[in-house]
Design a protein around this motif. Structure first.
Motif, mmCIF file in Angstrom:
data_model
loop_
_atom_site.group_PDB
_atom_site.id
_atom_site.type_symbol
_atom_site.label_atom_id
_atom_site.label_comp_id
_atom_site.label_asym_id
_atom_site.label_seq_id
_atom_site.Cartn_x
_atom_site.Cartn_y
_atom_site.Cartn_z
ATOM 1 N N VAL A 374 -7.087 20.357 -6.458
ATOM 2 C CA VAL A 374 -7.341 19.847 -7.810
ATOM 3 C C VAL A 374 -6.759 18.450 -7.964
ATOM 4 C CG1 VAL A 374 -6.797 20.159 -10.255
ATOM 5 C CG2 VAL A 374 -7.485 22.122 -8.871
ATOM 6 N N VAL A 375 -5.514 18.272 -7.536
ATOM 7 C CA VAL A 375 -4.841 16.977 -7.698
ATOM 8 C C VAL A 375 -5.528 15.904 -6.862
ATOM 9 C CG1 VAL A 375 -2.679 15.734 -7.352
ATOM 10 C CG2 VAL A 375 -2.637 18.062 -8.271
ATOM 11 N N LEU A 376 -5.797 16.205 -5.588
ATOM 12 C CA LEU A 376 -6.368 15.198 -4.695
ATOM 13 C C LEU A 376 -7.822 14.880 -5.016
ATOM 14 C CD1 LEU A 376 -4.839 16.337 -1.279
ATOM 15 C CD2 LEU A 376 -4.371 14.191 -2.479
ATOM 16 N N SER A 377 -8.534 15.818 -5.648
ATOM 17 C CA SER A 377 -9.967 15.617 -5.875
ATOM 18 C C SER A 377 -10.255 14.424 -6.780
ATOM 19 C CB SER A 377 -10.596 16.880 -6.474
ATOM 20 O OG SER A 377 -10.126 17.100 -7.790
ATOM 21 N N TYR A 378 -9.275 14.019 -7.598
ATOM 22 C CA TYR A 378 -9.484 12.870 -8.486
ATOM 23 C C TYR A 378 -9.226 11.537 -7.788
ATOM 24 C CZ TYR A 378 -9.755 16.112 -12.388
ATOM 25 O OH TYR A 378 -10.142 17.114 -13.243
ATOM 26 N N SER A 379 -8.852 11.573 -6.520
ATOM 27 C CA SER A 379 -8.475 10.334 -5.834
ATOM 28 C C SER A 379 -9.454 9.945 -4.743
ATOM 29 C CB SER A 379 -7.077 10.495 -5.217
ATOM 30 O OG SER A 379 -7.086 11.473 -4.192
ATOM 31 N N VAL A 380 -10.636 10.552 -4.716
ATOM 32 C CA VAL A 380 -11.549 10.331 -3.589
ATOM 33 C C VAL A 380 -12.939 9.867 -4.008
ATOM 34 C CG1 VAL A 380 -10.337 12.070 -2.216
ATOM 35 C CG2 VAL A 380 -12.330 12.746 -3.546
ATOM 36 N N TRP A 381 -13.163 9.627 -5.307
ATOM 37 C CA TRP A 381 -14.533 9.456 -5.790
ATOM 38 C C TRP A 381 -15.269 8.285 -5.127
ATOM 39 C CZ3 TRP A 381 -10.522 7.124 -8.355
ATOM 40 C CH2 TRP A 381 -10.694 5.792 -8.734
ATOM 41 N N ALA A 382 -14.541 7.205 -4.812
ATOM 42 C CA ALA A 382 -15.227 5.985 -4.375
ATOM 43 C C ALA A 382 -15.701 6.053 -2.935
ATOM 44 C CB ALA A 382 -14.324 4.771 -4.576
ATOM 45 N N HIS A 383 -15.400 7.158 -2.199
ATOM 46 C CA HIS A 383 -15.984 7.226 -0.851
ATOM 47 C C HIS A 383 -17.497 7.418 -0.918
ATOM 48 C CE1 HIS A 383 -15.194 11.828 -0.847
ATOM 49 N NE2 HIS A 383 -16.483 11.647 -0.968
ATOM 50 N N MET A 398 -9.503 4.909 -0.251
ATOM 51 C CA MET A 398 -10.371 6.052 -0.502
ATOM 52 C C MET A 398 -10.661 6.827 0.780
ATOM 53 S SD MET A 398 -11.049 6.632 -3.614
ATOM 54 C CE MET A 398 -10.556 5.814 -5.131
ATOM 55 N N MET A 399 -10.717 6.141 1.901
ATOM 56 C CA MET A 399 -10.889 6.837 3.169
ATOM 57 C C MET A 399 -9.668 7.714 3.451
ATOM 58 S SD MET A 399 -11.471 5.276 7.013
ATOM 59 C CE MET A 399 -9.808 4.600 7.109
ATOM 60 N N ILE A 400 -8.472 7.183 3.189
ATOM 61 C CA ILE A 400 -7.248 7.934 3.465
ATOM 62 C C ILE A 400 -7.163 9.182 2.585
ATOM 63 C CG2 ILE A 400 -4.722 7.838 3.337
ATOM 64 C CD1 ILE A 400 -4.960 4.855 4.097
ATOM 65 N N THR A 401 -7.426 9.039 1.293
ATOM 66 C CA THR A 401 -7.356 10.209 0.409
ATOM 67 C C THR A 401 -8.439 11.225 0.750
ATOM 68 O OG1 THR A 401 -8.689 9.016 -1.242
ATOM 69 C CG2 THR A 401 -6.295 8.957 -1.500
ATOM 70 N N THR A 402 -9.603 10.733 1.193
ATOM 71 C CA THR A 402 -10.668 11.654 1.613
ATOM 72 C C THR A 402 -10.209 12.508 2.786
ATOM 73 O OG1 THR A 402 -12.382 10.138 0.845
ATOM 74 C CG2 THR A 402 -13.034 11.790 2.475
ATOM 75 N N ILE A 457 -18.762 5.072 10.062
ATOM 76 C CA ILE A 457 -19.799 6.103 10.178
ATOM 77 C C ILE A 457 -20.571 6.220 8.886
ATOM 78 C CG2 ILE A 457 -20.218 8.560 10.578
ATOM 79 C CD1 ILE A 457 -17.779 8.605 12.382
ATOM 80 N N ASP A 458 -19.867 6.177 7.750
ATOM 81 C CA ASP A 458 -20.530 6.306 6.452
ATOM 82 C C ASP A 458 -21.532 5.177 6.239
ATOM 83 O OD1 ASP A 458 -20.323 7.710 3.604
ATOM 84 O OD2 ASP A 458 -20.440 5.546 3.279
ATOM 85 N N ILE A 459 -21.134 3.963 6.602
ATOM 86 C CA ILE A 459 -22.055 2.832 6.443
ATOM 87 C C ILE A 459 -23.305 3.039 7.302
ATOM 88 C CG2 ILE A 459 -22.333 0.364 6.918
ATOM 89 C CD1 ILE A 459 -19.394 0.017 6.087
ATOM 90 N N HIS A 460 -23.127 3.585 8.503
ATOM 91 C CA HIS A 460 -24.265 3.779 9.412
ATOM 92 C C HIS A 460 -25.234 4.839 8.898
ATOM 93 C CE1 HIS A 460 -26.630 4.170 13.024
ATOM 94 N NE2 HIS A 460 -26.301 5.446 13.144
ATOM 95 N N VAL A 461 -24.722 5.953 8.385
ATOM 96 C CA VAL A 461 -25.608 7.072 8.020
ATOM 97 C C VAL A 461 -25.827 7.187 6.522
ATOM 98 C CG1 VAL A 461 -24.955 8.380 10.073
ATOM 99 C CG2 VAL A 461 -23.710 8.766 7.929
ATOM 100 N N SER A 462 -25.360 6.204 5.748
ATOM 101 C CA SER A 462 -25.541 6.271 4.292
ATOM 102 C C SER A 462 -27.021 6.375 3.945
ATOM 103 C CB SER A 462 -24.932 5.027 3.646
ATOM 104 O OG SER A 462 -25.074 5.077 2.249
ATOM 105 N N ASP A 463 -27.331 7.272 3.006
ATOM 106 C CA ASP A 463 -28.710 7.493 2.541
ATOM 107 C C ASP A 463 -29.655 7.910 3.658
ATOM 108 O OD1 ASP A 463 -28.547 7.189 -0.223
ATOM 109 O OD2 ASP A 463 -28.528 5.015 -0.068
#
Length: 641
Positions: A374-383, A398-402, A457-463
């Motif tokens: 619950v606590v950590l879930s609010y710190s990852v949105w921008a990934h 954001m990568m670290i919190t993810t 990896i995210d940039i490569h496979v985004s969308d």
């Protein structure tokens, strides 16, 4: 004449609901026409983003329905100072004595739980039908069945239905039924609010589906509804904006009810370290819902105002900020992933412990891991926004919190494996099969999620279809598998009947094979560059898409086995005893189905809920049972002198 007036205006029910819906819709239409005439405008406006003569009645008509069906009768009487229901009528809408009681406002949490489940599975099959049409179109390159515009509406509506009117409320339905029983409560803290929260749900689903009837077709900006695509979309997008409001209000009302019920209505002796993990999971989920859902409600109102009132929250040409939409949306929608997962974690804990005859390994750490998520879930949105044009310095934090949020999730995986270790496991139980299938599929989805958390990896496979594969491994292999596990586990308690285990196993294996065959290849074609959310694609992906579509139809057909099993077993299945699984939690210590008010006397809790194999251990003393409980003997712990 007096009888007709009573039916249409005084007595709550479907006739009054229909009457009030028509009157409230007509009032909304008249209000728009009158105000536009006063302002010197034409009576009707037909701009693509306008249609106030449709939007306003789409708000007032559902409110009229809620009043007509009887959701507000008690509160309105109290608000105007009229006598509320006399004592002899206080519980006349509580409990199910015939099938008709499931089709009206009812304050019994068990009835509401079944109303939730039946309604959500209706929309599950509607959303699944949309998925089948999409996969039929995608079986080969080119246009076969639907044009690209219709395809966009299908995938947008499919996602919105599955998230907002299936997964989230299906978990609420299971919890509605079993949670008060688990903590020894006679009902939810606010029974009338509980009823209202249910009746807002079908309104949301009908608004989503009804968008197909709008000029220009259904909303087509995806379930994310990104601005400025959504601010300039046809009228159907406004139906999405409104549907989210009703689904969100339903979710918040339910979460508040769960929080107050868990905190204030636990049976004597039920401290927080004696709560079943399903209760912990719903406590955590409710904290997420109450804090996060207002963000998506607010941002959808802002889009609606941009569309209908010509505000400029997200119109960049007039000073609006389109990136802010994504920040606000994902600040809700990544916690929403855990809103769709945490209740499933609780269900799997109950199923694995009961069906392996083992105490939960690391119970307290499991509970704390839920709070950690619950606590950590609010710190990852921008990934979700690594390629959206946000501040580049925000990517690495954001990568670290993810990656950090994988730690409490991993704790739960290892705890379930520790519980299974040396357990009395058998594969005859359908609920256990779905729980084991969940561990496998959710772990695969979690690994691909860690990969997507890595910036390169995210940039490569985004969308691409890699993201489609990941989200479905998490939400279908995760959430939907746990919903099935929960239904199979508590079906005897809800209906008093046993289901056909053979059909249950057929359902599981077809679902597992169909799911793996559908979504594993999507990882590969996604890494090779196949974009998601498109009706046509390069011919090089044709063979894989044909295979995926065949597996998707197998997955869809498997759900018909489930539907048949549930309907036939509910009517003709062998009668179930109070505790066919020999579980320890309180709901299994009462009859199946439970009494209308759950307990003649409130039980007393004396131990933990998972003390399988501990000599003398008891979780609860039911009314009329022996009052003295011997201290449980625990290996390696000396008895106090």
């Amino acid at each position: 004449m007096a009888g007709v007036t009573a039916v249409l205006f005084k007595r709550p029910g479907w006739w009054r609901a229909l009457t009030y819906t028509i009157l409230a819709g007509a009032f909304g239409l008249a209000l728009v026409v009158v105000l536009r005439k006063i302002s010197g405008l034409s009576a009707f406006q037909t701009e693509q983003t306008g249609y106030p003569q449709v939007i306003v009645p789409a708000i007032t008509a559902p409110l009229g329905f809620l009043v007509g069906i009887g959701c507000f009768d008690y509160w309105l009487r109290w608000a105007v100072g009229a006598p509320t229901f006399p004592k002899e009528r206080e519980h006349e809408n509580h409990g199910a004595y015939s099938w008709r009681d499931y089709f009206k406002v009812n304050t019994d949490h068990k009835v509401i739980g079944i109303q939730y489940l039946v309604t959500t599975f209706f929309f599950f099959f509607v959303g699944g039908l949309m998925a089948m049409i999409m996969r039929a179109e995608l079986a080969q390159p080119g246009t076969q069945i639907v044009d690209p515009s219709t395809f966009n509406g299908l995938f947008s509506t499919h996602a919105a239905i599955m998230i907002f009117v299936f997964v989230i409320p299906a978990f609420a339905g299971i919890a509605n039924y079993v949670l008060p029983l688990m903590i020894g409560a006679p009902d939810m803290a606010f029974p009338r609010l509980n009823a209202l929260s249910y009746w807002m749900l079908p309104i949301a689903g009908l608004l989503f589906v009804g968008s197909f009837l709008c000029p220009g077709g259904a909303f087509d900006a995806g379930w994310t509804g990104y601005a400025p695509l959504s601010t300039g979309a046809p009228l159907g997008q406004s139906f999405f904006n409104l549907g989210v409001q009703f689904a969100g209000a339903s979710s918040i009302a339910t979460a508040l009810n769960f929080l107050v019920t868990i905190v204030t209505m636990r049976a004597p002796g039920m401290n927080f370290w004696r709560l079943p993990l399903l209760v912990w999971a719903n406590l955590s989920t409710s904290l997420l819902v109450v804090a996060a859902t207002p963000f998506i409600a607010g941002v959808q109102f802002m889009v609606l105002f941009d569309r209908a009132l010509h505000t400029n929250f997200f119109q960049s040409a007039f000073g609006g900020d389109t990136i802010s939409y994504q920040h606000i949306f994902w600040f809700y929608s990544h916690p929403a992933v855990y809103i769709m997962m945490l209740p499933g974690f609780g269900i799997v804990s109950e199923v694995i412990s009961s069906h392996s005859r083992k105490p939960i390994f690391g119970y307290r750490l499991m509970a704390l891991a839920l709070i950690g998520i619950v606590v950590l879930s609010y710190s990852v949105w921008a990934h979700h926004m690594f390629v959206a044009g946000m501040f580049s310095w925000l990517r690495v934090p954001m990568m670290i919190t993810t990656l950090l949020i994988a730690v409490p999730t991993g704790i739960k995986i290892f705890s379930w494996l520790g519980t299974l270790f040396y357990g009395k496991i058998h594969l005859r139980s359908t609920a256990m099969l779905f729980a084991l299938g969940f561990i496998v599929t959710f772990t695969i989805g979690g690994i691909s999620g860690v990969m997507l958390g890595m910036i390169p990896i995210d940039i490569h496979v985004s969308d691409t279809y890699f993201v489609v594969a990941h989200i479905h491994f998490v939400l279908f292999g995760g959430s939907v598998f746990t919903i099935f596990a929960g239904i199979y586990h508590w079906f005897p308690k809800m209906t008093g009947r046993m289901y056909d285990e053979r059909l249950g196993r057929v359902h599981f294996w077809l679902t597992l094979v169909g799911m793996l065959g559908t979504f594993i290849p999507m990882h590969w074609i996604g890494m090779e560059g196949m974009p998601r959310r498109v009706a046509d694609y390069s011919a090089q992906f044709g063979d894989w898409n044909l295979f995926i579509s065949c597996c998707a139809f197998l997955l869809g057909a498997a759900q018909l086995v489930f539907l048949y099993n549930m309907i036939v077993s509910w009517r003709f299945g062998p009668k179930a005893g109070p505790n066919p699984w020999r579980a320890k939690t309180i709901e299994w210590q009462v009859s199946s189905p439970p009494p209308v008010f759950n307990f003649d006397e409130i039980p007393r809790v004396v131990g933990g809920p998972y003390e399988f194999g501990v000599p003398g251990a008891r979780h609860v003393i039911m009314p009329g049972e022996e009052s003295e409980v011997r201290e449980p003997e625990r290996a390696g712990v000396a008895a106090p002198s």
